[in-house]
Write an enzyme that holds these catalytic residues in place. Structure first.
Site, PDB file in Angstrom:
ATOM      1  N   LYS A  54       0.841  -1.202   0.000  1.00  0.00           N
ATOM      2  CA  LYS A  54       0.000   0.000   0.000  1.00  0.00           C
ATOM      3  C   LYS A  54       0.875   1.251   0.000  1.00  0.00           C
ATOM      4  O   LYS A  54       0.597   2.232  -0.687  1.00  0.00           O
ATOM      5  CB  LYS A  54      -0.938  -0.020   1.223  1.00  0.00           C
ATOM      6  CG  LYS A  54      -2.018  -1.088   1.101  1.00  0.00           C
ATOM      7  CD  LYS A  54      -2.759  -1.352   2.405  1.00  0.00           C
ATOM      8  CE  LYS A  54      -3.717  -2.533   2.218  1.00  0.00           C
ATOM      9  NZ  LYS A  54      -4.407  -2.952   3.439  1.00  0.00           N
ATOM     10  N   GLN A  98      -4.504  -1.228   9.692  1.00  0.00           N
ATOM     11  CA  GLN A  98      -4.406  -2.579   9.139  1.00  0.00           C
ATOM     12  C   GLN A  98      -4.951  -3.624  10.123  1.00  0.00           C
ATOM     13  O   GLN A  98      -4.598  -3.627  11.296  1.00  0.00           O
ATOM     14  CB  GLN A  98      -2.930  -2.878   8.798  1.00  0.00           C
ATOM     15  CG  GLN A  98      -2.714  -4.210   8.138  1.00  0.00           C
ATOM     16  CD  GLN A  98      -3.339  -4.304   6.742  1.00  0.00           C
ATOM     17  OE1 GLN A  98      -3.271  -3.374   5.945  1.00  0.00           O
ATOM     18  NE2 GLN A  98      -3.957  -5.435   6.455  1.00  0.00           N
ATOM     19  N   ASP A 124     -11.120   2.642   3.912  1.00  0.00           N
ATOM     20  CA  ASP A 124     -11.437   1.214   3.895  1.00  0.00           C
ATOM     21  C   ASP A 124     -12.944   0.992   3.757  1.00  0.00           C
ATOM     22  O   ASP A 124     -13.383  -0.124   3.491  1.00  0.00           O
ATOM     23  CB  ASP A 124     -10.984   0.570   5.223  1.00  0.00           C
ATOM     24  CG  ASP A 124      -9.734  -0.280   5.059  1.00  0.00           C
ATOM     25  OD1 ASP A 124      -9.441  -0.692   3.922  1.00  0.00           O
ATOM     26  OD2 ASP A 124      -9.073  -0.536   6.078  1.00  0.00           O
TER      27      ASP A 124
END
Ligand code: NAP
Length: 308
Positions: A54, A98, A124
Site C-alpha cells: 500500500k 491494518q 477502507d
C-alpha cells in the site's frame, strides 16, 4: 474449455496509471498531494507485506504516505488517540488501520477503531456511516475488495444486471458489501455461509460466484455452473506438501515454490474449477492487487471531497 483468466494485476496497473494524472491535478489545485496514513500495529508478517504494498503503490501514484508503526503491546487507547490525531490532521485525507489488530487489544478493538475514524477519511469503507450509505446506495467510501471486484467485472464486460450471483461468506469487509454492490447493479443475490445447506447446489445457480471464505481449494468444480464467472477472494497459505501436490500436482510450479519456501499462497477455489468456469481470477494476481488499487481510488476520492 479452460476459463479465461481475469488478470487483476494488469487491471490494477491500469487503474494506477489512470489515477496518476488525476492525483497530479489534485496536487496542483490543492497545493499538496492527497495524504494517506497507514497504521500498522504488531508484527503479523502478512500485514507487513500488505502495508508495504500500500505504501509503495501510494507513493507511485503521487500520494504522501505516512506509516505509523507501533509495537504489538500498544494499548487500544493509544491507537484510538493516534486515530483522533489523524482525524484532525488537515493534510491527511485517508486513514487505514491494518487488520488484524493484536488479539491482546480485545475482541471489539477493530470495531472501536472503526467507530473512531472520521467517515470522511475512512478509505477502507468500514465505518458504520459508510456501510449505511452503501446499504442505501448513496455516495460514500466503499470497502476496497468488493469495489475492486465490481471494477473488474465491469471492465471485463461481465454482465451483472439480471444475473444470479452467489457470495460465499458474510463478513463485514468482503461478503456483505460484495452482495450489496451486486444487488445495486441489479443481480439477484444469495449470500451463503457455513450454515447454508447443500452449498454446492446453491452455488451452481450462480452466473457470478464470489468465494470469500478463507479455506484453500474449498470451491470444487461441483460448485460451479459451466461458464460462470468465478471470483476468488481467498488468500490462504498452504504449508502441507501433500496438500500442495494434491491441488497442483508434483510437477507444478507451486510445488517447486513450496520446496523453496515451505508455503504457497492459494485461494478458496480449487484449480480444477478452471475446466468448468467461463472466467476465473487467479490467486495471486487477481483480487489482491485490485484491493490496493481501490484503496488509492478511495483516497483520491476522499481528498477531492475534503477540499471541494
Ligand atoms: P471471515 O471474516 O473469516 O469470513 C469467512 C466467511 O466464510 C464467513 O462468513 C463464514 O461463514 C464463511 N465460511 C467459513 N467456512 C465455510 C464453509 N465451510 N462453508 C460456507 N461458508 C463458510 O473472512 P473474510 O475476512 O471475509 O476473508 C475471506 C477470505 O478472503 C480470507 O482468505 C481472506 O484472507 C481473504 N481476503 C482477501 C482480500 C484480498 O484483498 N484479496 C481481502 C480481504 C480478505 P460464517 O459466517 O457462517 O462463519
Amino acid at each position: 474449455m479452460a476459463a479465461v483468466t481475469l488478470d487483476g494485476a494488469a487491471l490494477a496497473r491500469r487503474m494506477r496509471e489512470d489515477l496518476q494524472p488525476e492525483v497530479a491535478a489534485f496536487t496542483a489545485r490543492a497545493g499538496r498531494p492527497p495524504g494517506l496514513a497507514l497504521v500498522l500495529v504488531g508484527d503479523d508478517p502478512a500485514s507487513h507485506v500488505y502495508v508495504g504494498s500500500k505504501r509503495t503503490h501510494g507513493a507511485e501514484v503521487g500520494f504522501r504516505v505516512d506509516l505509523h508503526q507501533r509495537p504489538a503491546d500498544t494499548s487500544l487507547e493509544e491507537v484510538l488517540a493516534l486515530v483522533r490525531d489523524l482525524n484532525a490532521a488537515p493534510d491527511i485525507d485517508g486513514i487505514l488501520v491494518q487488520s488484524p489488530l493484536p488479539s491482546a487489544m480485545g475482541a471489539d478493538a477493530a470495531r472501536r477503531v472503526f467507530e473512531t475514524i472520521d467517515p470522511a477519511k475512512d478509505v477502507d469503507g468500514f465505518t458504520a456511516e459508510n456501510v449505511g450509505r452503501l446499504v442505501q446506495n448513496r455516495e460514500g467510501l466503499v470497502a476496497c475488495t468488493p469495489a475492486g471486484i465490481i471494477e473488474l467485472l465491469e471492465r471485463q464486460g461481465i454482465a451483472i444486471a439480471g444475473k444470479r450471483a452467489v457470495v460465499i461468506g458474510r463478513s463485514d469487509i468482503v461478503g456483505k458489501p460484495m452482495a450489496l454492490l451486486l444487488l445495486h447493479r441489479h443481480a439477484t443475490v444469495t449470500i451463503a455461509h457455513s450454515r447454508t445447506p447443500d452449498l454446492p447446489a446453491v452455488c451452481r445457480e450462480a452466473d457470478i460466484l464470489v468465494a470469500a471464505i478463507g479455506r484453500a481449494g474449498f470451491v470444487t468444480p461441483d460448485f460451479v455452473k459451466p461458464g460462470a464467472a468465478v471470483i476468488d477472494v481467498g488468500m490462504n497459505a498452504v504449508t502441507s506438501e501433500a496438500d500442495v501436490i494434491g491441488f497442483f500436482g508434483a510437477d507444478s510450479k507451486r510445488h517447486e515454490a513450496w520446496r523453496k519456501r515451505g508455503s504457497v499462497l492459494m485461494g478458496d477455489v480449487h484449480p480444477a474449477v478452471a475446466d468448468v468456469a467461463g472466467a476465473l481470477t487467479p490467486v495471486p494476481g487477481g483480487v489482491g492487487p485490485l484491493t490496493i488499487a481501490m484503496l488509492m481510488r478511495n483516497t483520491l476520492t476522499a481528498a477531492e471531497r475534503r477540499v471541494r
